[in-house]
Design a protein around this motif. Structure first.
Motif, PDB file in Angstrom:
ATOM      1  N   ASP A   1       8.230 -14.354   7.833  1.00 51.98           N
ATOM      2  CA  ASP A   1       8.113 -14.074   6.402  1.00 51.98           C
ATOM      3  C   ASP A   1       9.463 -13.590   5.878  1.00 51.98           C
ATOM      4  N   LEU A   2      10.192 -14.490   5.225  1.00 51.48           N
ATOM      5  CA  LEU A   2      11.521 -14.155   4.722  1.00 51.48           C
ATOM      6  C   LEU A   2      11.468 -13.049   3.677  1.00 51.48           C
ATOM      7  N   GLU A   3      10.517 -13.137   2.772  1.00 49.72           N
ATOM      8  CA  GLU A   3      10.407 -12.141   1.701  1.00 49.72           C
ATOM      9  C   GLU A   3      10.086 -10.764   2.269  1.00 49.72           C
ATOM     10  N   ALA A   4       9.166 -10.704   3.208  1.00 50.03           N
ATOM     11  CA  ALA A   4       8.799  -9.420   3.800  1.00 50.03           C
ATOM     12  C   ALA A   4       9.966  -8.825   4.578  1.00 50.03           C
ATOM     13  N   ALA A   5      10.711  -9.667   5.288  1.00 46.20           N
ATOM     14  CA  ALA A   5      11.855  -9.174   6.051  1.00 46.20           C
ATOM     15  C   ALA A   5      12.918  -8.599   5.123  1.00 46.20           C
TER      16      ALA A   5
END
Length: 671
Positions: free
Chosen positions: A191-195
Motif C-alpha cells: 500500500d503506497l499511500e499507507a506507507a
C-alpha cells in the motif's frame, strides 16, 4: 511521442511544504505524471519507495505507456571531486523481471505490480530511450520479453513497460521499492499511500516539536527551518553528525557542534547526546581533539578550533538536558581539551613571539581549520573565538559539577586569554591599517562570516571592540547590497553566509536581516525543496563544485539564524531577546506566535501582534527565566510608545523592555 524530463514542464514540491518527502510533477499537454520518493524503515532495515501517479488532464480518453527506465545514471559529475569520484553508476549485467530487477546479480528494485512487458538492452544495441523511440512502443501487440542484457562498459539499460488507458480526469498509480540497508522481502498488495502516510506521520513527530504561527510572507522561512532540521537528521551516519552524505561523509566537530546547537533548540537533545558520546572518545591522550572522524578513525591534523568546540558541545548539551551523570562522564574530556588549549596558548605567549608580531601573543598557534588558510597555516581568529568559547564553557562545567578550584583555575585562563585576544585584534588592525575585525593576524583579511563566531555561539556581543565590530558588518552589508543589486560581479559563494543574518539580528539590524533572508532564499535548489548546496554559483548551468545538496552544516547555519530571529540568548546580561529579527509588517493582524522553542531555561512560548494602534506581547509561563530575564526590543523605526507590563507602567531602556516574571503581558501604544 516520447515524453521525458527534458521536454515537459517540471514542478517540485514537498509534502505539507516541509516534510522530507519530495515530489516532481511532469506536465505535458494531456497528462501529469507525479513522482514521489520517500525512505521507510529503520537504520539497519530500510528501503527507498517511489510512487508514480499518471493523470489524464485532457477531455478525451487517452492511451499511454509508462516506461520506468533503469539506466547507468550520472549522479556525481566530474566537477564533484570530493570522496565520491564523479561519473555514472555502472550496470554491467541487467535482468528485468516483471516484478524484480537484478543489477550485477543482486536484486535491487521490486515493483508493487507486474509490468506488462520488459526491455533490457546493451549500449551497442541502443540505450533504452533510443529503443523506445525507434518503434518499440508503436507496436504493443508485438512486444517481446527482452529481459536480460550485459555490457562490459557498464552501460546496460532497461525498462518496465505499463500500457495505461485513462478516461478524462482519470488516474493510475504504481511504484517500486529499493532496499537501502538489509534485505527486502516483497509484499503482496503493498500500500503506497499507507506507507507514505506512515513516514509522513513519523517526520511530523520529529519536526513539529516547535510550533510557529506566522503570516503568509513568513511561511517559507518556517517550512525551510523544519526541512533543514530534517536534513541534519538525515545526513547522520549512525550517531555521527556530518555535513553531507556524499562529498562529506565524515564528521567534523566544528560542523557537529553547530548542528548540535540547532538540534537542541528544535528539541532533539537525544540526537546530540548520542553524537557527543560517540565523538569524545576519539580525543587523543594529550587532550587534543581531532578535527574530524570517519570510518577510518580520527584525523590527527591539528586544527585549533576543535578543542573549544568539543567543550562547547558538551556544555551546550547539559544546558538543555541537565543530565549531570552524563556531564560527569564527559568531565575528563573537558579537562583534557582545556589542558591542551593551555599548552597551545602558552606556547605562543612568549616575549619572543610578541617581538615577532604582537598580534600572535597568547593566541592559538597557526592551523588550517579555516578552509581559506589550507594552503598555509595562519593564526586564525576563527580558532581563537572558538577557544574563548571553550574556556568559558569549561568554567561553567566545573561550576555545575561543584569543582570550585578547577572553576577558578579555568576562569583565570579565560580572562587572560580574552584580554590577549582583544589586544591581538587591536594590534592586527593597527598593523594592517584596517578598521574591521581581521580573519587572521598575519593577513588582516576581511572575513565577516568567520567573525560571526565571536557573536554566535561565541557570546562576545557587548565586549568586542565596538567600532571594529560595527565596521566589519557595515562593510559586509555594503558589499552584499552591491552583489544583490547587480553592481558587483561575483563568481560563487557559500551559504555559510547565513551566519551573518544572526549577526545582523544581534546588532539590531532588523530590516537588513530580512533583506538578507530574501536574497539567500532565492538560491535554494530547487527552491520548493528547501535546501542549499555548499556552493552557490552565479552561473548555475555551468559545471562547478556543488559540495553536498542539501548541505547539513549550511542548514544548521540557517536554522540557528532563523531561530535567532524569534529568540536568542544574550550572554552579556544573561537574557533572552525576543523577536529581534521579525519584520514589523509580520505583526499586523494575527501577528506571530511560537510555542515549545527549546532554551536552556525550558520551553519558550509567546505571541506578538498589532491591532488598533496597540502592540501586544504575551509570554507564556512555564520556563525558568535567566538572571537578566526576557528582553523585548522595539520593532519599528518610530519611537516606542507608552508601555505597560502586566498592567503597570514600564519604562523603555535603550529601546528595550525587560521582563523579569512570567506569565507576562506587554501592551504598547503603536502609531
Amino acid at each position: 511521442k516520447l515524453l521525458t524530463w527534458a521536454n515537459v514542464r517540471i514542478e517540485q514540491s514537498l509534502e505539507d511544504g516541509y516534510l522530507p518527502i519530495p515530489s516532481v510533477e511532469m506536465k505535458a499537454a494531456d497528462l501529469v505524471l507525479k513522482v514521489t520518493a520517500f525512505a521507510q524503515g529503520e537504520a539497519r532495515q530500510s528501503q527507498l519507495v517511489a510512487r508514480y501517479r499518471l493523470t489524464n488532464t485532457s477531455n478525451t480518453a487517452r492511451e499511454y505507456v509508462l516506461a520506468l527506465a533503469v539506466q547507468p545514471w550520472q549522479v556525481n559529475p566530474p566537477t564533484q571531486f570530493l570522496s565520491t569520484v564523479g561519473g555514472f553508476s555502472a550496470i554491467n549485467a541487467l535482468e528485468m523481471g516483471q516484478a524484480q530487477i537484478r543489477i550485477d546479480g543482486k536484486p535491487r528494485v521490486f515493483a508493487t505490480g507486474l509490468a506488462d512487458a520488459v526491455l533490457a538492452t546493451s549500449f551497442d544495441a541502443g540505450m533504452v530511450s533510443e529503443r523506445l523511440v525507434s518503434g518499440y512502443l508503436k507496436t504493443p501487440a508485438a512486444w517481446v520479453q527482452e529481459s536480460a542484457a550485459s555490457d562490459a562498459a557498464g552501460l546496460a539499460s532497461g525498462a518496465w513497460l505499463y500500457p495505461i488507458r485513462l478516461e478524462p480526469g482519470g488516474s493510475e498509480e504504481l511504484g517500486w521499492i529499493a532496499p537501502l540497508q538489509g534485505e527486502y522481502q516483497p509484499q503482496e498488495d503493498f500500500d503506497l499511500e499507507a506507507a507514505q502516510s506512515s513516514v509522513a506521520a513519523s517526520w511530523r513527530e520529529k519536526l513539529d516539536n516547535v510550533h510557529f504561527e506566522v503570516p503568509a510572507q513568513g511561511r517559507h522561512l518556517v517550512d525551510t527551518l523544519r526541512t533543514s532540521t530534517a536534513h541534519m537528521l538525515i545526513s547522520r551516519t549512525g550517531p555521527r553528525l556530518q555535513p553531507g552524505t556524499r562529498s562529506y561523509a565524515r564528521s567534523w566537530i566544528r560542523d557537529g557542534a553547530m548542528i548540535s546547537e540547532g538540534l537542541l533548540r528544535m528539541g532533539r537533545a537525544e540526537v546530540v547526546r548520542e553524537y557527543v558520546d560517540f565523538y569524545a572518545p576519539f580525543q587523543f591522550e594529550n587532550g587534543m581533539v581531532p578535527c574530524c572522524v570517519d570510518d577510518r578513525g580520527s584525523d590527527p591534523v591539528p586544527e585549533n578550533d576543535s578543542h573549544g568546540e568539543l567543550i562547547f558541545n558538551i556544555a551546550e548539551l547539559y544546558r538543555y538536558n541537565g543530565d549531570q551523570a552524563f556531564l560527569t562522564k564527559m568531565w575528563p574530556h573537558v579537562v583534557g581539551a582545556y589542558d591542551y588549549m593551555e599548552k597551545l596558548r602558552l606556547s605562543e605567549r612568549t616575549a619572543a613571539n610578541r617581538a615577532i608580531n604582537p598580534a600572535f601573543y597568547g593566541m592559538m598557534p597557526v592551523s588550517i581549520s579555516h578552509e581559506g588558510y589550507s594552503a598555509k597555516p595562519m593564526h586564525s581568529y576563527w580558532d581563537n573565538f572558538w577557544a574563548l568559547r571553550g574556556y568559558k564553557d569549561a568554567v561553567d562545567v566545573a561550576n555545575w559539577l561543584g569543582k570550585t578550584e578547577d572553576a577558578e583555575r579555568f576562569a583565570a585562563s579565560r580572562d587572560q586569554f580574552r584580554e590577549d585576544l582583544y589586544d591581538s585584534l587591536r594590534a592586527a588592525a593597527k598593523l594592517h591599517g584596517i578598521d574591521f575585525l581581521p580573519g587572521a593576524a598575519e593577513l588582516g583579511d576581511f572575513d565577516p562570516t568567520s567573525t560571526t563566531i565571536a557573536l554566535a555561539p561565541g557570546g562576545e556581543q557587548g565586549r568586542l571592540p565596538k567600532k571594529l565590530l560595527e565596521n566589519t558588518f557595515e562593510r559586509y552589508w555594503h558589499e552584499f547590497e552591491q552583489r544583490r543589486d547587480g553592481k558587483r560581479q561575483w563568481k560563487d559563494y557559500t551559504p555559510y553566509e547565513w551566519r551573518n543574518v544572526a549577526a545582523f539580528v544581534r546588532l539590531g539590524w532588523r530590516e537588513r536581516a530580512w533583506e538578507a533572508v530574501e536574497f539567500f532564499f532565492k538560491d535554494r535548489a530547487p527552491q520548493p525543496w528547501n535546501q542549499w548546496a555548499e556552493v552557490v554559483s552565479s552561473t548555475p548551468r555551468k559545471p562547478f563544485f556543488v559540495g553536498d545538496l542539501p548541505h547539513a552544516w549550511v542548514g544548521s547555519d540557517f536554522v540557528r539564524s532563523a531561530l535567532d530571529m524569534f529568540a536568542y540568548t544574550r550572554e552579556i546580561d544573561d537574557s533572552i531577546v525576543l523577536a529581534a529579527g521579525i519584520p514589523g509588517e509580520w505583526l499586523d493582524g494575527k501577528g506571530i506566535a511560537i510555542k515549545g522553542l527549546h532554551t536552556p531555561q525550558g520551553l519558550l512560548g509567546y505571541s506578538l501582534s498589532r491591532n488598533d494602534a496597540k502592540l501586544v506581547l504575551q509570554v507564556d509561563a512555564g520556563m525558568k527565566l535567566p538572571a537578566g530575564g526576557l528582553v523585548f526590543p522595539w520593532p519599528y523605526k518610530t519611537a516606542p510608545g507608552k508601555a505597560t507590563l502586566n498592567g503597570k507602567r514600564v519604562k523603555w531602556k535603550n529601546g528595550e523592555i525587560r521582563i523579569l516574571s512570567l506569565p507576562a503581558t506587554v501592551m504598547i501604544r503603536s502609531k
